[in-house]
Design a protein around this motif. Structure first.
Motif, short mmCIF file in Angstrom:
data_model
loop_
_atom_site.label_atom_id
_atom_site.label_comp_id
_atom_site.label_asym_id
_atom_site.label_seq_id
_atom_site.Cartn_x
_atom_site.Cartn_y
_atom_site.Cartn_z
N LEU A 63 -9.10 -6.56 23.83
CA LEU A 63 -10.09 -7.62 23.66
C LEU A 63 -9.79 -8.40 22.39
O LEU A 63 -9.06 -7.92 21.52
CB LEU A 63 -11.49 -7.02 23.61
CG LEU A 63 -11.90 -6.24 24.87
CD1 LEU A 63 -13.14 -5.41 24.61
CD2 LEU A 63 -12.12 -7.20 26.03
N PRO A 64 -10.36 -9.60 22.24
CA PRO A 64 -10.04 -10.41 21.05
C PRO A 64 -10.35 -9.72 19.72
O PRO A 64 -9.63 -9.94 18.74
CB PRO A 64 -10.92 -11.66 21.24
CG PRO A 64 -11.11 -11.76 22.72
CD PRO A 64 -11.17 -10.35 23.22
N HIS A 65 -11.38 -8.90 19.68
CA HIS A 65 -11.77 -8.27 18.42
C HIS A 65 -11.80 -6.75 18.50
O HIS A 65 -12.43 -6.09 17.65
CB HIS A 65 -13.14 -8.78 17.96
CG HIS A 65 -13.17 -10.23 17.63
ND1 HIS A 65 -13.49 -11.19 18.56
CD2 HIS A 65 -12.87 -10.89 16.48
CE1 HIS A 65 -13.43 -12.39 18.01
NE2 HIS A 65 -13.04 -12.24 16.74
N GLU A 189 -19.82 -7.22 18.93
CA GLU A 189 -18.92 -8.31 19.29
C GLU A 189 -17.92 -7.84 20.36
O GLU A 189 -17.69 -8.55 21.35
CB GLU A 189 -18.19 -8.79 18.04
CG GLU A 189 -17.39 -10.05 18.21
CD GLU A 189 -16.80 -10.54 16.90
OE1 GLU A 189 -16.71 -11.77 16.72
OE2 GLU A 189 -16.43 -9.69 16.06
N VAL A 190 -17.37 -6.66 20.17
CA VAL A 190 -16.44 -6.09 21.16
C VAL A 190 -17.18 -5.76 22.45
O VAL A 190 -16.66 -5.98 23.55
CB VAL A 190 -15.75 -4.84 20.58
CG1 VAL A 190 -14.81 -4.23 21.61
CG2 VAL A 190 -14.98 -5.19 19.33
N TYR A 191 -18.39 -5.24 22.33
CA TYR A 191 -19.18 -4.86 23.51
C TYR A 191 -19.49 -6.08 24.37
O TYR A 191 -19.39 -6.04 25.61
CB TYR A 191 -20.47 -4.19 23.04
CG TYR A 191 -21.36 -3.69 24.15
CD1 TYR A 191 -20.92 -2.73 25.04
CD2 TYR A 191 -22.66 -4.18 24.29
CE1 TYR A 191 -21.75 -2.26 26.06
CE2 TYR A 191 -23.49 -3.72 25.29
CZ TYR A 191 -23.04 -2.76 26.17
OH TYR A 191 -23.86 -2.30 27.16
N TYR A 192 -19.88 -7.19 23.76
CA TYR A 192 -20.16 -8.41 24.52
C TYR A 192 -18.89 -9.00 25.11
O TYR A 192 -18.92 -9.57 26.23
CB TYR A 192 -20.86 -9.43 23.63
CG TYR A 192 -22.25 -9.03 23.20
CD1 TYR A 192 -23.12 -8.42 24.10
CD2 TYR A 192 -22.69 -9.25 21.90
CE1 TYR A 192 -24.39 -8.04 23.72
CE2 TYR A 192 -23.97 -8.87 21.51
CZ TYR A 192 -24.81 -8.27 22.42
OH TYR A 192 -26.07 -7.88 22.04
N GLU A 193 -17.78 -8.88 24.41
CA GLU A 193 -16.50 -9.33 24.97
C GLU A 193 -16.13 -8.50 26.19
O GLU A 193 -15.61 -9.03 27.19
CB GLU A 193 -15.41 -9.23 23.91
CG GLU A 193 -15.53 -10.25 22.79
CD GLU A 193 -14.53 -10.01 21.68
OE1 GLU A 193 -14.46 -10.85 20.76
OE2 GLU A 193 -13.83 -8.99 21.71
N ALA A 196 -18.32 -9.70 29.08
CA ALA A 196 -17.88 -11.01 29.57
C ALA A 196 -16.60 -10.90 30.40
O ALA A 196 -16.43 -11.59 31.41
CB ALA A 196 -17.67 -11.96 28.39
N THR A 197 -15.70 -10.01 30.00
CA THR A 197 -14.42 -9.87 30.71
C THR A 197 -14.61 -9.25 32.08
O THR A 197 -14.05 -9.72 33.07
CB THR A 197 -13.45 -9.02 29.87
OG1 THR A 197 -13.24 -9.66 28.61
CG2 THR A 197 -12.11 -8.88 30.59
N ASP A 200 -16.51 -11.65 34.52
CA ASP A 200 -15.90 -12.96 34.80
C ASP A 200 -14.94 -12.83 35.98
O ASP A 200 -13.93 -12.13 35.88
CB ASP A 200 -15.16 -13.46 33.56
CG ASP A 200 -14.58 -14.85 33.77
OD1 ASP A 200 -14.85 -15.47 34.83
OD2 ASP A 200 -13.86 -15.33 32.87
N SER A 203 -11.24 -13.52 35.17
CA SER A 203 -10.51 -12.74 34.17
C SER A 203 -9.34 -12.04 34.83
O SER A 203 -9.39 -11.67 36.00
CB SER A 203 -11.43 -11.71 33.51
OG SER A 203 -11.88 -10.78 34.47
#
Length: 224
Positions: A63-65, A189-193, A196-197, A200, A203
């Motif tokens: 993930l991004p973060h 932040e990681v949990y919401y990413e 979302a992934t 989606d 994705s």
């Protein structure tokens, strides 16, 4: 005495390193490792097959973060933020990771996340606060038994010691609060990413392996 002290410090350092190694591990045996300090629950309108498709054969999602790993046999996801060297994303003494238990239901999947910190961080923090608070109380009791409160000067001295103890205790609580807010922000932040992934439809279904997780440390998931 010196040899015993050095040996004790080496053992303590080894315990701390071992504790943090298990805490940051993405292996199946370490999914529940750590001291749970908070929980939350969410529901996603997806199926377990969607998780398997998104996480791919290795069960790892970069993930991004941060990074996440899915263990279908245990019905559990482990997430943790990434910490980049020589950047402002420094690691505090109270890092957080998330253990997410995935439970199928009529609406999709229920995610029960437990936020965890290393055991050594929890134990040392409790000892630190306990020593400050307990030491201040013991001082007051012993000081009173020795007749320290029988004069105005002695009472003022005791009041000053108590004020110092409360100041140190308050500073510690403020530091803990700020550290938790910082680490909780990173974890969420990681949990919401992750949410979302996996929700989606656009994705990718074959994620890349994170650079901080060498391939030799990740084995493909067993197919049922």
């Amino acid at each position: 005495m010196v040899i015993a002290s050095v040996f004790g410090l080496i053992i303590c350092a080894a315990l701390v390193i071992g504790d943090w190694y298990q805490f940051t591990s993405l292996q199946s045996w370490a999914t529940r490792y750590g001291c749970g300090i908070a929980r939350r629950r969410d529901t996603l309108p997806i199926s377990s097959d969607r998780l398997t498709a998104v996480f791919g054969p290795y069960g790892v999602l970069s993930l991004p973060h941060g990074i996440a790993r899915w263990f279908p046999a245990q019905g559990r996801i482990v997430i943790r933020p990434s910490y980049r060297l020589f950047s402002l994303r420094f690691r505090t003494a109270w890092p957080l990771k998330g253990t997410v238990d995935v439970i199928p239901n009529a609406q999709g999947l229920t995610l029960h996340m437990t936020k965890r910190i290393p055991w050594t961080s929890a134990i040392l923090t409790i000892l630190w606060l306990g020593i400050v608070a307990g030491g201040t109380m013991v001082f007051l009791v012993m000081y009173g038994l020795d007749g320290g409160f029988q004069s105005a000067r002695g009472a003022l001295l005791a009041l000053g010691i108590v004020a110092v103890g409360l100041l140190v205790l308050g500073f510690g609580l403020i530091l803990l609060s700020l550290a938790y807010r910082l680490e909780d922000h990173r974890l969420m932040e990681v949990y919401y990413e992750l949410q979302a992934t996996v929700t989606d439809p656009c994705s990718p279904v074959i994620p890349s392996i994170s650079n901080e997780t060498p391939m030799r440390n990740i084995v493909p998931l067993q197919q049922s």
